[in-house]
Enzyme design. Structure first.
Site, short mmCIF file in Angstrom:
data_model
loop_
_atom_site.label_atom_id
_atom_site.label_comp_id
_atom_site.label_asym_id
_atom_site.label_seq_id
_atom_site.Cartn_x
_atom_site.Cartn_y
_atom_site.Cartn_z
N HIS A 125 1.27 -1.47 -0.30
CA HIS A 125 0.05 0.07 0.12
C HIS A 125 1.20 1.25 0.17
CE1 HIS A 125 -3.79 -1.71 1.81
NE2 HIS A 125 -3.84 -2.38 -0.09
N ASP A 168 0.41 3.98 1.26
CA ASP A 168 1.22 4.97 2.94
C ASP A 168 2.39 3.42 3.39
OD1 ASP A 168 -1.08 3.08 2.84
OD2 ASP A 168 -1.73 3.73 5.59
N HIS A 218 -4.27 -8.94 5.69
CA HIS A 218 -4.49 -7.82 5.17
C HIS A 218 -4.67 -7.57 3.76
CE1 HIS A 218 -3.95 -3.50 5.32
NE2 HIS A 218 -3.64 -3.98 4.50
N GLU A 223 -0.38 -0.94 14.14
CA GLU A 223 -1.51 -0.43 13.48
C GLU A 223 -3.02 0.07 14.63
OE1 GLU A 223 -4.62 -0.63 11.48
OE2 GLU A 223 -4.30 -3.06 10.49
N HIS A 255 -0.54 4.64 13.28
CA HIS A 255 -1.34 4.71 12.16
C HIS A 255 -3.60 4.06 12.23
CE1 HIS A 255 -3.65 2.29 8.60
NE2 HIS A 255 -2.17 2.49 7.62
ZN LIG Z 1 -2.64 -1.15 3.79
#
Ligand SMILES: [Zn+2]
Length: 485
Positions: free
Chosen positions: A69, A71, A158, A204, A424
């Site tokens: 991802h 980010d 994820h 996270e 996060h």
């Molecule tokens: Zn992610």
């Protein structure tokens, strides 16, 4: 002995994950992401914080990328090719393979559509050069970076290739989760790790206060809505990102069509998604057990009822279902189709993910799905759009919820003293979870803001040193001026 942690991004925020950790004298960067909410210099972590003079290779001993991802990896080519970092970098095999596709897409959109100058970004060649320097690693493989300095990735769920990283230097250790999911979904398993007993768990906390309703309910809800719409002759638009939820929802609809014998066509926008499906097929061992078992008979990512989409189909009469990118309706095919289909009350738009403020997707969702007139963005031609179609928001996000985070803490940690740090997430939600962790587990818990340094004292049968600040500051000049909460 101390562990020092400073988030440059993802501190009380979601976006540009980049966490600096000093452990056993080694400086480690956990993720090197970009912020999707910004187009200016705030999109990248402020690397001047590490050094104003450069020489990042001398200052950072290791960079870890948890998953593809943006980010979490979106500023990596900038850090290596523009700022010159040339030290060790690790990511899992799928992450290394898929990362450049998303980086190239991000570069293109930024440079060609949003007017960011390439010198403030990176070029296609720089993405390639950067990727050459990333060492791929396998799950649960112990990698010795140096003597007495090791890392070990664990499965995180994820998205394909996502990993949590265990890092040990001497007697000190941390576990960094990246993004993870504690419940399996249709195509991935749940996160798992050994009882690692790290001195510090950095997790996270996107859904710090949410307990999600059952996935089965969400799936049934979605299937009901889709089949009702197409049976009434309507069109269904599902804006998705190319990787992750797209595959999850394709699997869901493909199986439903198989079961019910529905004949209405399902399409996905070609390009990125096709390439993405290819990677899912290639890395089948990273998916869940059920998919691996079926693989002998057929690869489930060879969808039976889903075909590539052609732009000419937009105006075709009759019902259809379309998966189109991007997921937040902020341009591209999904926005183009939305403009055409939104004015009819027969049609349905399903938003399966989170939409950042400022995107069309966010605007569309903001009045609870009631009919509305929307001012279209000027760079998309402007004008007013009468939205009469049904809008449905269904969260299929693949993050651990509050229950999942608590479960991971229980799994990873079994002896005191250990520490938990939240990154996060949104500040007020993290605050609530932090208190819960403190009371339920009796563990020290931290949720530092970007730029704030936390010093964590660890006990391994050696005298406790109260401050090592002067020793480390010479390596990180920027760190000296920061607060010590
Ligand atoms: Zn992610």
């Amino acid at each position: 002995m101390q562990i020092k942690v400073t988030p440059l991004g993802a501190g009380q925020d979601v976006g540009k994950s980049c966490i600096l950790v000093t452990i056993g004298g080694k400086n480690i960067m956990l993720d090197c992401g970009m912020h999707p909410g910004y187009n200016d210099e705030r999109r990248f972590p402020d690397f001047r914080y590490i050094s104003k003079e450069g020489n990042f290779t001398g200052l950072i001993d290791l960079v870890i990328i948890s998953h593809f991802h943006l980010d979490h990896c979106g500023s990596l080519p900038y850090f290596t090719e523009v700022l010159g970092y040339d030290g060790p970098m690790y990511a899992t095999h799928p992450t290394k393979a898929i990362m450049p596709i998303l980086l190239e897409d991000y570069r293109k959109i930024s440079v060609e559509r949003r007017g960011v100058e390439e010198k403030d970004m990176f070029s296609s060649q720089q993405i390639k050069d950067c990727m050459m320097k990333v060492t791929p690693c396998a799950l649960e493989e112990t990698i010795m970076i140096e003597e007495d300095f090791e890392i070990r990735p664990y499965y995180a769920g994820h998205v394909l290739g996502a990993a949590m990283f265990y890092i040990r230097v001497g007697q000190q250790s941390i576990l960094y989760t990246g993004d993870y999911n504690m419940t399996p979904d249709r195509h991935l398993g749940s996160a798992r790790c050994d009882k690692l007993r790290p001195d510090l768990l950095i997790t996270e906390s996107t859904y710090a206060t949410t307990i999600r309703e059952s996935k089965r309910w969400r799936e049934r809800d979605m299937l009901n809505q889709v089949s009702e719409c197409v049976r009434n002759g309507g069109k269904v638009l599902i804006p998705v990102f190319a990787l992750g939820r797209a595959q999850e929802l394709c699997l869901l609809l493909d199986a439903f069509w198989e079961r019910t014998g529905l004949k209405v066509p399902i399409y996905f926008s070609a390009g990125l998604t096709e390439k993405a499906n290819l990677y899912y097929k290639m890395y089948i061992s990273w998916t869940n057990q059920k998919i691996k078992d079926t693989f002998v008979k057929r690869n489930v990512f060879d969808f039976q009822h889903i075909q590539p989409f052609d732009r000419a189909f937009i105006d075709r009469p009759g019902p259809m279902v379309l998966f189109a990118t991007p997921g937040m309706l902020h341009g591209g095919l999904s926005m183009e189709v939305f403009k055409k289909w939104a004015p009819s009350d027969k049609n349905l738009v399903i938003m399966p993910g989170y939409c950042v403020a400022g995107t069309l997707g966010h605007k569309v969702l903001s009045n609870g799905g009631k009919p509305q007139i929307i001012d279209m963005p000027r760079d998309e031609g402007g004008g007013k759009l009468h939205v009469r179609c049904k809008i449905k928001h269904l969260s299929f996000s693949a993050h651990a919820d509050a229950k999942g985070i608590m479960t991971l803490i229980k799994q990873a940690i079994s002896v005191d003293p250990v520490n938990v740090m939240l990154v996060h997430g949104e500040r007020h939600k993290m605050e609530a979870l932090k208190e819960r962790i403190k009371t339920e587990f009796g563990l020290p818990c931290y949720d530092p803001a970007n730029g704030a340094t936390t010093y964590i004292t660890t006990f391994h049968g050696v005298p406790v040193q109260l401050s090592t600040r002067s020793a480390t500051c010479s390596r990180f000049p920027g760190w000296a001026v920061e607060s010590d909460p």
